[in-house]
Design a protein around this motif. Structure first.
Motif, mmCIF file in Angstrom:
data_model
loop_
_atom_site.group_PDB
_atom_site.id
_atom_site.type_symbol
_atom_site.label_atom_id
_atom_site.label_comp_id
_atom_site.label_asym_id
_atom_site.label_seq_id
_atom_site.Cartn_x
_atom_site.Cartn_y
_atom_site.Cartn_z
ATOM 1 N N GLY A 85 -2.385 1.049 19.908
ATOM 2 C CA GLY A 85 -2.027 2.454 19.758
ATOM 3 C C GLY A 85 -3.267 3.300 19.920
ATOM 4 N N GLN A 86 -3.179 4.563 19.547
ATOM 5 C CA GLN A 86 -4.337 5.438 19.648
ATOM 6 C C GLN A 86 -5.482 4.915 18.781
ATOM 7 N N ARG A 87 -6.691 5.017 19.298
ATOM 8 C CA ARG A 87 -7.854 4.483 18.576
ATOM 9 C C ARG A 87 -8.260 5.392 17.425
ATOM 10 N N ARG A 88 -7.860 6.626 17.464
ATOM 11 C CA ARG A 88 -8.153 7.563 16.387
ATOM 12 C C ARG A 88 -6.875 8.290 15.998
ATOM 13 N N GLY A 89 -6.965 9.083 14.960
ATOM 14 C CA GLY A 89 -5.800 9.829 14.527
ATOM 15 C C GLY A 89 -5.239 9.295 13.222
ATOM 16 N N LEU A 90 -4.195 9.959 12.738
ATOM 17 C CA LEU A 90 -3.631 9.636 11.431
ATOM 18 C C LEU A 90 -3.092 8.215 11.374
ATOM 19 N N GLY A 91 -2.355 7.800 12.407
ATOM 20 C CA GLY A 91 -1.760 6.465 12.387
ATOM 21 C C GLY A 91 -2.802 5.369 12.322
ATOM 22 N N ALA A 92 -3.857 5.496 13.139
ATOM 23 C CA ALA A 92 -4.923 4.497 13.137
ATOM 24 C C ALA A 92 -5.657 4.487 11.803
ATOM 25 N N THR A 93 -5.868 5.672 11.233
ATOM 26 C CA THR A 93 -6.568 5.764 9.945
ATOM 27 C C THR A 93 -5.758 5.127 8.832
ATOM 28 N N LEU A 94 -4.475 5.467 8.769
ATOM 29 C CA LEU A 94 -3.624 4.909 7.718
ATOM 30 C C LEU A 94 -3.496 3.395 7.842
ATOM 31 N N THR A 95 -3.435 2.900 9.078
ATOM 32 C CA THR A 95 -3.344 1.446 9.291
ATOM 33 C C THR A 95 -4.570 0.742 8.735
ATOM 34 N N LEU A 96 -5.751 1.273 9.016
ATOM 35 C CA LEU A 96 -6.977 0.685 8.479
ATOM 36 C C LEU A 96 -7.064 0.844 6.970
ATOM 37 N N LEU A 97 -6.652 2.002 6.484
ATOM 38 C CA LEU A 97 -6.759 2.305 5.053
ATOM 39 C C LEU A 97 -5.903 1.369 4.207
ATOM 40 N N ALA A 98 -4.789 0.906 4.770
ATOM 41 C CA ALA A 98 -3.809 0.149 3.986
ATOM 42 C C ALA A 98 -4.319 -1.188 3.479
ATOM 43 N N GLY A 99 -5.230 -1.814 4.219
ATOM 44 C CA GLY A 99 -5.612 -3.186 3.897
ATOM 45 C C GLY A 99 -6.122 -3.387 2.488
ATOM 46 N N TYR A 100 -7.172 -2.668 2.121
ATOM 47 C CA TYR A 100 -7.761 -2.854 0.790
ATOM 48 C C TYR A 100 -6.900 -2.272 -0.329
ATOM 49 N N LEU A 101 -5.992 -1.370 0.014
ATOM 50 C CA LEU A 101 -5.139 -0.773 -1.008
ATOM 51 C C LEU A 101 -3.860 -1.568 -1.266
ATOM 52 N N PHE A 102 -3.423 -2.336 -0.281
ATOM 53 C CA PHE A 102 -2.082 -2.918 -0.367
ATOM 54 C C PHE A 102 -1.929 -3.971 -1.450
ATOM 55 N N PRO A 103 -2.907 -4.853 -1.707
ATOM 56 C CA PRO A 103 -2.719 -5.792 -2.822
ATOM 57 C C PRO A 103 -2.464 -5.077 -4.145
ATOM 58 N N ALA A 104 -3.181 -3.972 -4.382
ATOM 59 C CA ALA A 104 -2.964 -3.206 -5.614
ATOM 60 C C ALA A 104 -1.598 -2.546 -5.613
ATOM 61 N N ILE A 105 -1.172 -2.028 -4.460
ATOM 62 C CA ILE A 105 0.141 -1.380 -4.366
ATOM 63 C C ILE A 105 1.250 -2.399 -4.596
ATOM 64 N N VAL A 106 1.112 -3.583 -3.984
ATOM 65 C CA VAL A 106 2.099 -4.649 -4.200
ATOM 66 C C VAL A 106 2.105 -5.068 -5.664
ATOM 67 N N GLY A 107 0.908 -5.194 -6.252
ATOM 68 C CA GLY A 107 0.826 -5.552 -7.665
ATOM 69 C C GLY A 107 1.471 -4.515 -8.558
ATOM 70 N N LEU A 108 1.276 -3.236 -8.232
ATOM 71 C CA LEU A 108 1.870 -2.161 -9.029
ATOM 72 C C LEU A 108 3.388 -2.151 -8.888
#
Length: 237
Positions: A85-108
Motif C-alpha cells: 500500500g502507500q508507504r506513508r499516510g494514516l494507513g501505513a502509520t496505523l499498521t506500524l503502530l499496531a504491533g507494539y500496542l496489540f498484545p496489550a489491547i488483546v490482553g485488555l
C-alpha cells in the motif's frame, strides 16, 4: 445439527463462570510475572507476544485497505508482516503502530471478557482469530507456532474442567498484559543498535522522533496493565 444441539452449543459459548478465589487470581499474576521476567521462560513464551504483535499489524493493515501478503514468525521470536500500500499516510502509520500496542489491547480485551465471566467465549474467539491468522502464515516455523498455540487453546476449551479453564485463561491474560511491557523496554534499550525497528520506521514516516513512539507504547501498555488489573482483581481497588 438440530436446533437443540445449536442451542446447547450457544449456551456453552455464552456461559458465565464465576471468578476464582482472589488468591488463585493473584497466583496466576505472579506466575505470569515470573514467566516474563525470567529470561529462560521469556524466550519461549515471547512467541505468544510475537503472534499478537504480528496479528496486530495484519489486522490493522486489512482494516486500512492495505493488501496483506503474508506473516512470518521466526525462531528468535521476531516476526514480519508483509503488506502492500502507500508507504506513508494514516494507513501505513496505523499498521506500524499496531504491533507494539496489540498484545496489550488483546490482553485488555481478554481481561474485560474474563471480568464478565465469558471465559469459554474468550477461548473460542482466540481459536477463531488464530485460525484466521494461520491463513496468512508463510513459513514453517510460523505455521508450527500457530498450530501449537491453537491446539493448546482448543485443548483447554474442549477438554479442561471449568476451574482449569479459568486458571489458564487468567494466567494467559496476565501474561499478555505484563508481557506487552517488556518488548517496549527491549526496543528502548536496543534503540541505538537496532535498525529498522517499528519506532524507527514510524520516525522516518512521520518525522516524529522514535523515542516519542516508544514512550507512547509504554504509556498505552502500562495503562492497559493497570486497567486490566482493576478488572482481574477488582477487590483490590
Amino acid at each position: 445439527m438440530n436446533l437443540d444441539a445449536i442451542t446447547d452449543l450457544w449456551d456453552k459459548l455464552t456461559a458465565v463462570q464465576a471468578a476464582p478465589d482472589v488468591a488463585i487470581v493473584a497466583a496466576t499474576a505472579i506466575a505470569a510475572l515470573a514467566v516474563v521476567f525470567v529470561n529462560t521462560t521469556w524466550r519461549l513464551a515471547r512467541n505468544v507476544i510475537t503472534i499478537a504483535h504480528e496479528g496486530g499489524h495484519a489486522l490493522v493493515a486489512l482494516m486500512c485497505g492495505r493488501r496483506l501478503h503474508g506473516i512470518r514468525l521466526h525462531g528468535d521470536t521476531s516476526g514480519v508482516t508483509i503488506t502492500q500500500g502507500q508507504r506513508r499516510g494514516l494507513g501505513a502509520t496505523l499498521t506500524l503502530l499496531a504491533g507494539y500496542l496489540f498484545p496489550a489491547i488483546v490482553g485488555l480485551f481478554s481481561a474485560w471478557l474474563v471480568w464478565q465471566g465469558r471465559i469459554v467465549a474468550l477461548l473460542w474467539v482466540t481459536i477463531v482469530l488464530l485460525a484466521a491468522m494461520a491463513l496468512f502464515i508463510r513459513n514453517l516455523y510460523g505455521a508450527l507456532a500457530i498450530v501449537a498455540t491453537g491446539f493448546g487453546v482448543f485443548a483447554v476449551a474442549w477438554w479442561a474442567a471449568p476451574d482449569v479453564q479459568a486458571i489458564i485463561t487468567y494466567a494467559t491474560t496476565w501474561f499478555l498484559l505484563i508481557g506487552s511491557v517488556r518488548p517496549v523496554w527491549e526496543v528502548w534499550a536496543q534503540r541505538s543498535r537496532r535498525g529498522g525497528s517499528d519506532p524507527e520506521q514510524l520516525a522516518e514516516m512521520t518525522r516524529i522522533p522514535a523515542v516519542m513512539w516508544v514512550l507512547l507504547f509504554a504509556v498505552v501498555n502500562v495503562g492497559s496493565l493497570a486497567l486490566g488489573t482493576s478488572m482481574l482483581l477488582p477487590d483490590l481497588w
